[in-house]
Design a protein around this motif. Structure first.
Motif, PDB file in Angstrom:
ATOM      1  N   TYR A  52       0.849  -1.192   0.000  1.00 55.09           N
ATOM      2  CA  TYR A  52       0.000   0.000   0.000  1.00 55.09           C
ATOM      3  C   TYR A  52       0.879   1.235   0.000  1.00 55.09           C
ATOM      4  N   ALA A  53       0.301   2.368  -0.383  1.00 56.42           N
ATOM      5  CA  ALA A  53       1.113   3.547  -0.694  1.00 56.42           C
ATOM      6  C   ALA A  53       1.035   4.648   0.355  1.00 56.42           C
ATOM      7  N   PHE A  54       0.606   4.312   1.577  1.00 53.65           N
ATOM      8  CA  PHE A  54       0.519   5.355   2.598  1.00 53.65           C
ATOM      9  C   PHE A  54       1.141   4.885   3.897  1.00 53.65           C
ATOM     10  N   ASP A  55       1.473   5.816   4.752  1.00 53.75           N
ATOM     11  CA  ASP A  55       2.009   5.517   6.070  1.00 53.75           C
ATOM     12  C   ASP A  55       0.887   4.946   6.927  1.00 53.75           C
ATOM     13  N   ALA A  56       1.069   3.764   7.477  1.00 58.40           N
ATOM     14  CA  ALA A  56       0.005   3.104   8.235  1.00 58.40           C
ATOM     15  C   ALA A  56      -0.461   3.935   9.424  1.00 58.40           C
ATOM     16  N   GLU A  57       0.400   4.816   9.926  1.00 57.42           N
ATOM     17  CA  GLU A  57       0.003   5.624  11.078  1.00 57.42           C
ATOM     18  C   GLU A  57      -1.149   6.564  10.739  1.00 57.42           C
ATOM     19  N   VAL A  58      -1.258   6.942   9.457  1.00 51.84           N
ATOM     20  CA  VAL A  58      -2.347   7.817   9.022  1.00 51.84           C
ATOM     21  C   VAL A  58      -3.699   7.168   9.276  1.00 51.84           C
ATOM     22  N   ALA A  59      -3.721   5.833   9.209  1.00 52.50           N
ATOM     23  CA  ALA A  59      -4.977   5.104   9.364  1.00 52.50           C
ATOM     24  C   ALA A  59      -5.278   4.739  10.814  1.00 52.50           C
ATOM     25  N   ASP A  60      -4.462   5.195  11.746  1.00 50.28           N
ATOM     26  CA  ASP A  60      -4.589   4.766  13.141  1.00 50.28           C
ATOM     27  C   ASP A  60      -5.973   5.039  13.714  1.00 50.28           C
ATOM     28  N   SER A  61      -6.574   6.177  13.377  1.00 47.54           N
ATOM     29  CA  SER A  61      -7.890   6.510  13.921  1.00 47.54           C
ATOM     30  C   SER A  61      -9.025   5.869  13.143  1.00 47.54           C
ATOM     31  N   ALA A  62      -8.689   5.176  12.049  1.00 47.52           N
ATOM     32  CA  ALA A  62      -9.725   4.609  11.187  1.00 47.52           C
ATOM     33  C   ALA A  62      -9.823   3.093  11.279  1.00 47.52           C
ATOM     34  N   ILE A  63      -8.802   2.431  11.846  1.00 45.49           N
ATOM     35  CA  ILE A  63      -8.767   0.970  11.811  1.00 45.49           C
ATOM     36  C   ILE A  63      -7.976   0.454  13.003  1.00 45.49           C
ATOM     37  N   GLU A  64      -8.295  -0.764  13.430  1.00 47.49           N
ATOM     38  CA  GLU A  64      -7.507  -1.440  14.466  1.00 47.49           C
ATOM     39  C   GLU A  64      -6.941  -2.729  13.861  1.00 47.49           C
ATOM     40  N   ASN A  65      -5.850  -3.199  14.428  1.00 47.90           N
ATOM     41  CA  ASN A  65      -5.219  -4.442  13.971  1.00 47.90           C
ATOM     42  C   ASN A  65      -4.935  -4.423  12.469  1.00 47.90           C
ATOM     43  N   MET A  66      -4.482  -3.312  11.965  1.00 47.64           N
ATOM     44  CA  MET A  66      -4.223  -3.192  10.530  1.00 47.64           C
ATOM     45  C   MET A  66      -3.118  -4.154  10.097  1.00 47.64           C
ATOM     46  N   PHE A  67      -3.374  -4.875   9.000  1.00 51.69           N
ATOM     47  CA  PHE A  67      -2.336  -5.737   8.434  1.00 51.69           C
ATOM     48  C   PHE A  67      -2.086  -5.436   6.961  1.00 51.69           C
ATOM     49  N   GLY A  68      -2.772  -4.420   6.427  1.00 51.13           N
ATOM     50  CA  GLY A  68      -2.589  -4.057   5.032  1.00 51.13           C
ATOM     51  C   GLY A  68      -3.734  -3.187   4.571  1.00 51.13           C
ATOM     52  N   ALA A  69      -3.950  -3.188   3.276  1.00 50.75           N
ATOM     53  CA  ALA A  69      -5.021  -2.370   2.712  1.00 50.75           C
ATOM     54  C   ALA A  69      -5.670  -3.107   1.555  1.00 50.75           C
ATOM     55  N   THR A  70      -6.982  -2.991   1.484  1.00 45.92           N
ATOM     56  CA  THR A  70      -7.738  -3.535   0.360  1.00 45.92           C
ATOM     57  C   THR A  70      -7.857  -2.463  -0.709  1.00 45.92           C
ATOM     58  N   GLN A  71      -7.492  -2.790  -1.909  1.00 43.81           N
ATOM     59  CA  GLN A  71      -7.539  -1.820  -2.996  1.00 43.81           C
ATOM     60  C   GLN A  71      -8.723  -2.111  -3.907  1.00 43.81           C
ATOM     61  N   MET A  72      -9.437  -1.060  -4.281  1.00 44.58           N
ATOM     62  CA  MET A  72     -10.553  -1.178  -5.211  1.00 44.58           C
ATOM     63  C   MET A  72     -10.295  -0.292  -6.408  1.00 44.58           C
ATOM     64  N   PRO A  73     -10.751  -0.717  -7.577  1.00 40.56           N
ATOM     65  CA  PRO A  73     -10.618   0.175  -8.726  1.00 40.56           C
ATOM     66  C   PRO A  73     -11.523   1.386  -8.550  1.00 40.56           C
TER      67      PRO A  73
END
Length: 403
Positions: A52-73
């Motif tokens: 994935y193309a972003f710093d995982a810390e940016v998603a800290d308030s949006a997700i827990e136990n992050m292990f990656g990102a799902t990409q959609m077209p």
């Protein structure tokens, strides 16, 4: 710095739990360690999920136990001119979806709308709600609570607004069911979708109600809000933003671009969206407004679960002397341009594409404009699908696009 493999080994040994990893490493390392644990325990290959193309810390308030990102077209429809109360000009609409032909259909609808001079749109009501439920000793006490609330709304507003720099309490509507009292608080949350803001503010107001009346708080949400569930109260009273978009399309444009007539589209709408929906007991009297709501929500970082409320829409179509009049009214469109998933990089870029990122001037203007643009997109989707049905081209369009 601790490496992912070491962290993964500690998790598998029982020394750490998956949710504790950010306390021992940066967010990206923690996510990589979770992937290693999951790959070892499930035999899944998570290499693409981990790219994935972003710093995982940016998603800290949006997700827990992050292990990656799902990409959609994500595709784009437009541009289309929107003459709104807040939106003003040409807009592109990003749509993230896996439904083939959706973007093509919306794009076709927007092109026809643009050839008719663009869409007009207005937010007609705005307010995020939270409805706590209280217990009383019976109807006498319930009535006492309702009377107190009606006489002291200013005190509740002061308590609620002390928790936020932006939110404003608009009103409180009481509902009584025996010894249960529901208070539906409605807030102006400006450019934020505002669920968290409303919850925190309402909690403060509930403390005042408990201190001044016989009521005892049972739950901060009593489901009269109503969030993420089909509910007539949202269809009637609205939640988030109530917005309508409409257009008048000349007969020659309908015939040349859509290969049908205003009369045929109006009849299809009446028999399908109005009578058919009524027979089905539907809360949504439209063709597929949720399609555009969902795709635009995912693209721009809104809460996808609130597409349930976004499907509360009524489409009208009328043959007029000078062409086809078409409108779509979305009763409860819950969205924002600040906070939540709008902070994520690709979602923020999608909002930049629309030209509506961050707070508006005045506050709330960007949220209103985004609602109006999405409503124009929903209008285009309704137009395109109704025209395909009226001209018997629906199946052939999907076949042509290989869907």
């Amino acid at each position: 710095m601790t490496d992912p493999a070491t962290l993964a080994d500690r998790v598998r040994a029982g020394e750490l739990r998956l949710h504790e990893l950010e306390a021992h490493a940066d967010h990206d390392t923690a996510a990589a360690a979770r992937r290693l644990v999951l790959e070892a325990e499930t035999d899944a290959d998570l290499s693409t999920t981990g790219s994935y193309a972003f710093d995982a810390e940016v998603a800290d308030s949006a997700i827990e136990n992050m292990f990656g990102a799902t990409q959609m077209p994500v595709g784009v429809a437009g541009p289309v001119t929107v003459d709104g109360g807040a939106a003003d000009g040409e807009y592109y609409l990003p749509l993230a979806t896996t439904e083939g032909a959706l973007v093509a259909s919306v794009n076709r609808g927007l092109s026809v709308i643009e050839s008719a001079g663009g869409a007009e749109a207005r937010v007609t009501k705005s307010g995020m709600t939270r409805a706590p439920v209280f217990r009383t000793g019976g109807i006498v006490e319930s009535a006492e609570v309702v009377e107190w609330v009606r006489e002291h709304e200013a005190e509740l507003a002061a308590a609620a607004e002390s928790t936020t720099n932006h939110g404003e309490l608009l009103d409180v509507t009481p509902y009584v069911v025996g010894d249960s009292v529901y208070l539906r608080f409605r807030y102006d949350t400006k450019d934020a979708m505002g669920m968290n803001m409303a919850a925190i503010a309402t909690e403060a107001a509930c403390e005042v109600v408990e201190a001044e009346t016989p009521a005892e708080l049972v739950a901060l949400s009593g489901n009269l809000c109503t969030d993420k569930k089909p509910a007539a109260i949202n269809a009637v009273e609205g939640r988030g933003r109530s917005v309508t978009a409409d257009v008048l399309i000349p007969d020659d444009v309908v015939e040349e671009r859509l290969h049908t007539t205003a009369a045929a589209i109006a009849e299809a709408n009446t028999r399908k969206n109005l009578v058919g929906s009524a027979k089905a007991g539907s809360l949504g009297f439209n063709a597929h407004a949720a399609n555009v709501v969902a795709a635009s929500f995912i693209a721009t970082g809104q809460d996808p679960a609130q597409v349930v409320e976004g499907s509360n829409a009524i489409t009208t179509a009328e043959e007029r002397e000078d062409g086809l009049y078409l409108s779509v009214s979305l009763a409860s469109l819950e969205l924002g341009t600040v906070g939540g998933g709008t902070k994520l990089p690709t979602q923020s870029e999608a909002l930049e594409l629309v030209g509506l990122t961050g707070g508006g001037d005045p506050p709330g203007a960007n949220g209103d404009a985004l609602a109006e643009v999405i409503a124009a997109g929903a209008l285009a989707g309704e137009l395109s699908l109704l025209a395909a049905l009226a001209s018997n081209h629906l199946a052939s369009a999907h076949e042509e696009l290989g869907r």
